[in-house]
Design an enzyme around this catalytic site. Structure first.
Site, PDB file in Angstrom:
ATOM      1  N   SER A 116       0.837  -1.202   0.000  1.00 32.43           N
ATOM      2  CA  SER A 116       0.000   0.000   0.000  1.00 32.43           C
ATOM      3  C   SER A 116       0.872   1.252   0.000  1.00 32.43           C
ATOM      4  O   SER A 116       1.882   1.309   0.705  1.00 32.43           O
ATOM      5  CB  SER A 116      -0.881   0.004   1.251  1.00 32.43           C
ATOM      6  OG  SER A 116      -1.392   1.301   1.479  1.00 32.43           O
ATOM      7  N   TYR A 139      -2.795   4.988  -4.059  1.00 36.89           N
ATOM      8  CA  TYR A 139      -3.931   5.900  -3.990  1.00 36.89           C
ATOM      9  C   TYR A 139      -3.488   7.150  -4.732  1.00 36.89           C
ATOM     10  O   TYR A 139      -2.455   7.744  -4.374  1.00 36.89           O
ATOM     11  CB  TYR A 139      -4.231   6.286  -2.532  1.00 36.89           C
ATOM     12  CG  TYR A 139      -4.907   5.212  -1.711  1.00 36.89           C
ATOM     13  CD1 TYR A 139      -6.016   4.537  -2.196  1.00 36.89           C
ATOM     14  CD2 TYR A 139      -4.451   4.909  -0.438  1.00 36.89           C
ATOM     15  CE1 TYR A 139      -6.652   3.570  -1.426  1.00 36.89           C
ATOM     16  CE2 TYR A 139      -5.081   3.946   0.342  1.00 36.89           C
ATOM     17  CZ  TYR A 139      -6.178   3.279  -0.168  1.00 36.89           C
ATOM     18  OH  TYR A 139      -6.813   2.328   0.592  1.00 36.89           O
ATOM     19  N   THR A 165      -6.174   1.676  -6.707  1.00 38.17           N
ATOM     20  CA  THR A 165      -7.389   1.359  -5.952  1.00 38.17           C
ATOM     21  C   THR A 165      -8.413   2.446  -6.246  1.00 38.17           C
ATOM     22  O   THR A 165      -8.129   3.634  -6.121  1.00 38.17           O
ATOM     23  CB  THR A 165      -7.082   1.275  -4.445  1.00 38.17           C
ATOM     24  OG1 THR A 165      -6.211   0.155  -4.246  1.00 38.17           O
ATOM     25  CG2 THR A 165      -8.346   1.070  -3.623  1.00 38.17           C
ATOM     26  N   LYS A 219      -8.213  -2.156  -8.670  1.00 35.40           N
ATOM     27  CA  LYS A 219      -8.757  -2.784  -7.452  1.00 35.40           C
ATOM     28  C   LYS A 219      -9.966  -1.997  -6.951  1.00 35.40           C
ATOM     29  O   LYS A 219      -9.875  -0.782  -6.756  1.00 35.40           O
ATOM     30  CB  LYS A 219      -7.677  -2.815  -6.371  1.00 35.40           C
ATOM     31  CG  LYS A 219      -8.120  -3.367  -5.025  1.00 35.40           C
ATOM     32  CD  LYS A 219      -6.922  -3.530  -4.099  1.00 35.40           C
ATOM     33  CE  LYS A 219      -7.293  -4.132  -2.772  1.00 35.40           C
ATOM     34  NZ  LYS A 219      -7.913  -3.171  -1.846  1.00 35.40           N
ATOM     35  N   HIS A 243     -13.069  -3.409  -0.637  1.00 35.21           N
ATOM     36  CA  HIS A 243     -12.160  -2.848   0.369  1.00 35.21           C
ATOM     37  C   HIS A 243     -12.400  -3.504   1.739  1.00 35.21           C
ATOM     38  O   HIS A 243     -12.276  -2.859   2.779  1.00 35.21           O
ATOM     39  CB  HIS A 243     -12.377  -1.335   0.459  1.00 35.21           C
ATOM     40  CG  HIS A 243     -11.116  -0.538   0.625  1.00 35.21           C
ATOM     41  ND1 HIS A 243     -10.572   0.230  -0.372  1.00 35.21           N
ATOM     42  CD2 HIS A 243     -10.287  -0.370   1.697  1.00 35.21           C
ATOM     43  CE1 HIS A 243      -9.488   0.836   0.073  1.00 35.21           C
ATOM     44  NE2 HIS A 243      -9.282   0.482   1.323  1.00 35.21           N
TER      45      HIS A 243
HETATM   46  C1  LIG Z   1      -6.497  -2.246   8.038  1.00 36.14           C
HETATM   47  C2  LIG Z   1      -6.739  -2.228   6.559  1.00 36.14           C
HETATM   48  C3  LIG Z   1      -6.119  -1.265   5.775  1.00 36.14           C
HETATM   49  C4  LIG Z   1      -6.322  -1.282   4.380  1.00 36.14           C
HETATM   50  N1  LIG Z   1      -5.621  -0.396   3.589  1.00 36.14           N
HETATM   51  C5  LIG Z   1      -5.728  -0.476   2.242  1.00 36.14           C
HETATM   52  C6  LIG Z   1      -4.904   0.314   1.402  1.00 36.14           C
HETATM   53  O1  LIG Z   1      -4.057   1.071   1.852  1.00 36.14           O
HETATM   54  N2  LIG Z   1      -5.087   0.180   0.060  1.00 36.14           N
HETATM   55  C7  LIG Z   1      -6.020  -0.656  -0.486  1.00 36.14           C
HETATM   56  O2  LIG Z   1      -6.148  -0.733  -1.707  1.00 36.14           O
HETATM   57  N3  LIG Z   1      -6.786  -1.440   0.300  1.00 36.14           N
HETATM   58  C8  LIG Z   1      -6.656  -1.382   1.635  1.00 36.14           C
HETATM   59  N4  LIG Z   1      -7.393  -2.218   2.427  1.00 36.14           N
HETATM   60  C9  LIG Z   1      -8.289  -3.197   1.798  1.00 36.14           C
HETATM   61  C10 LIG Z   1      -7.537  -4.502   1.556  1.00 36.14           C
HETATM   62  O3  LIG Z   1      -6.556  -4.346   0.572  1.00 36.14           O
HETATM   63  C11 LIG Z   1      -8.499  -5.594   1.080  1.00 36.14           C
HETATM   64  O4  LIG Z   1      -9.231  -5.128  -0.019  1.00 36.14           O
HETATM   65  C12 LIG Z   1      -9.451  -6.051   2.198  1.00 36.14           C
HETATM   66  O5  LIG Z   1      -8.815  -6.036   3.449  1.00 36.14           O
HETATM   67  C13 LIG Z   1      -9.971  -7.453   1.897  1.00 36.14           C
HETATM   68  O6  LIG Z   1     -10.889  -7.864   2.857  1.00 36.14           O
HETATM   69  P1  LIG Z   1     -10.487  -8.779   4.133  1.00 36.14           P
HETATM   70  O7  LIG Z   1      -9.760  -7.877   5.095  1.00 36.14           O
HETATM   71  O8  LIG Z   1     -11.795  -9.210   4.648  1.00 36.14           O
HETATM   72  O9  LIG Z   1      -9.585  -9.886   3.640  1.00 36.14           O
HETATM   73  C14 LIG Z   1      -7.190  -2.225   3.802  1.00 36.14           C
HETATM   74  C15 LIG Z   1      -7.804  -3.176   4.612  1.00 36.14           C
HETATM   75  C16 LIG Z   1      -7.574  -3.194   5.975  1.00 36.14           C
HETATM   76  C17 LIG Z   1      -8.227  -4.273   6.802  1.00 36.14           C
END
Ligand SMILES: Cc1cc2nc3c(=O)[nH]c(=O)nc-3n(C[C@H](O)[C@H](O)[C@H](O)COP(=O)(O)O)c2cc1C
Length: 367
Positions: A116, A139, A165, A219, A243
């Protein structure tokens, strides 16, 4: 926040539930609610699990399962499992070393990491931490030159694919964080450049594809309509995601969206998915539905929170074991033998929730 465990994690953690419990003990309350929470009523979070729990298996028998191969293709390479460590911002609040710890665990086990752009210690230091297969997620918070600079830095540091994303036109209301008054250090002020993120459009995807040759992942696709537009723009990977239920509330579960996207894309690009994936059986379901790679968000963080890089490796080992058992019991000796005929819709047998994949938690972490 945890430092790498001194204990032998293989004997320490026999199940994924034990890892979740250890993460709950280690991660401070603010970062914990940031990690597990979703947007507003968290309906999308629950629907991610509901969609997975609404699929049952149709096993075939007497097919010689003495050897089962859990490896899978990933953008021209072969990985030990069809998974990627999903991008997580602020990982440094969950594990010492942040994204570098995730890189070490991913490399040690043998799966790719998507970094990320809002995670410490940043692009260069994370790449230097481990020789993993790298993807960089951005981002868009700057102009075209700002984006191009990130692409150059990613390429110079061995990132072989790039992800935008796109489900973040607005930053959602995460009520656990609001109620807990948790001020994320990395969001203490409105992030610079968030107006670029809100203004992002398909024109910018076109500009990216015209200018850069490394594979592009979009994404946050959640409809067949947008998957088709992504295809028109020559995107290599269409990543179905909500997300982790952290952005739009009251969306469908990702796994419920997957079939319409797979059908629309019809093999013309790769389809990846994430959202609620926490068990080996979940991964098998996604591949049977036509996904090529599954993103692991919270479950990967649980491993890191429980025991640093070794905890992530243990999560992946346990998922691998569950996948191997699932494929073997389905009568598919590899992912290549898995077909939509191995699954069917069924009434879910669980109340969906962040922790519903872990029914044996002796003391269920506060949800
Ligand atoms: C704590 C946290 C921070 C996240 N930060 C980002 C991020 O910086 N960029 C992004 O594209 N998705 C981010 N996501 C989404 C994850 O990439 C992913 O899409 C999501 O966690 C998938 O669902 P799951 O946690 O149920 O496996 C984040 C998710 C979590 C839990």
């Amino acid at each position: 926040m945890t430092a790498p465990s001194q204990l032998p994690t293989r004997e320490e953690f026999l199940t994924l539930q034990e890892i979740v419990e250890a993460a709950r003990r280690n991660v401070p309350p603010g970062p914990w609610s940031y990690l597990v929470g979703g947007a507003e009523t968290e309906t999308t979070v629950r629907r991610n699990r509901l969609a997975l729990d609404s699929i049952a298996f149709r096993p075939r028998v007497l097919r010689d399962m003495s050897k089962v191969d859990t490896s899978a293709p990933y953008l021209g390479k072969r990985m030990r499992l069809p998974v990627i460590i999903a991008p997580v911002g602020g990982l440094e609040s969950i594990v010492e070393g942040g994204a570098a710890a995730a890189a070490v665990g991913a490399a040690q086990f043998g799966v790719p990491q998507m970094l990320s752009s809002v995670c410490q210690p940043g692009l260069e230091a994370t790449a230097a931490a481990a020789a993993t297969t790298r993807c960089f997620q951005l981002y868009v918070r700057g102009d075209d030159a700002w984006v191009d600079d990130h692409v150059k830095r990613a390429v110079d540091n061995g990132y072989t694919s790039f992800c935008l994303t796109v489900d973040v036109a607005m930053y959602s209301r995460r009520e656990r964080d609001l109620i807990g008054r948790f001020i994320k250090p990395w969001r203490a002020t409105a992030p610079a450049g968030s107006s670029f993120q809100s203004a992002l459009s398909w024109d910018k995807v076109k500009r990216f594809k015209d200018k850069h040759s490394l594979p592009l992942i979009i994404k946050g696709i959640a409809t067949a309509e947008d998957a088709l537009i992504a295809l028109e723009h020559g995107v290599e990977v269409i990543y179905v995601s909500n997300h982790g239920g952290r952005q739009l509330d009251h969306g469908l579960g990702s796994t419920a969206v997957l079939p319409e996207v797979v059908k629309a894309v019809a093999g013309r690009a790769e389809v990846w998915v994430d959202g609620g994936y926490a068990r080996g059986t979940d991964i098998v379901k996604a591949i049977a539905l036509g996904a090529k790679t599954v993103g692991l968000g919270r479950i990967a963080c649980m491993g890191l929170g429980a025991a640093g890089p070794a905890g992530l490796v243990r999560v992946l080992e346990l998922l691998e074991d569950e996948v191997r058992i699932c494929l073997g019991l389905l009568g598919a000796a590899s992912f290549a033998e898995l077909t939509p005929a191995h699954i069917t819709m069924a009434a879910p047998a669980n109340e969906p929730g962040v922790f519903s994949a872990f029914p044996h938690l002796p003391s269920r972490p506060p949800s």
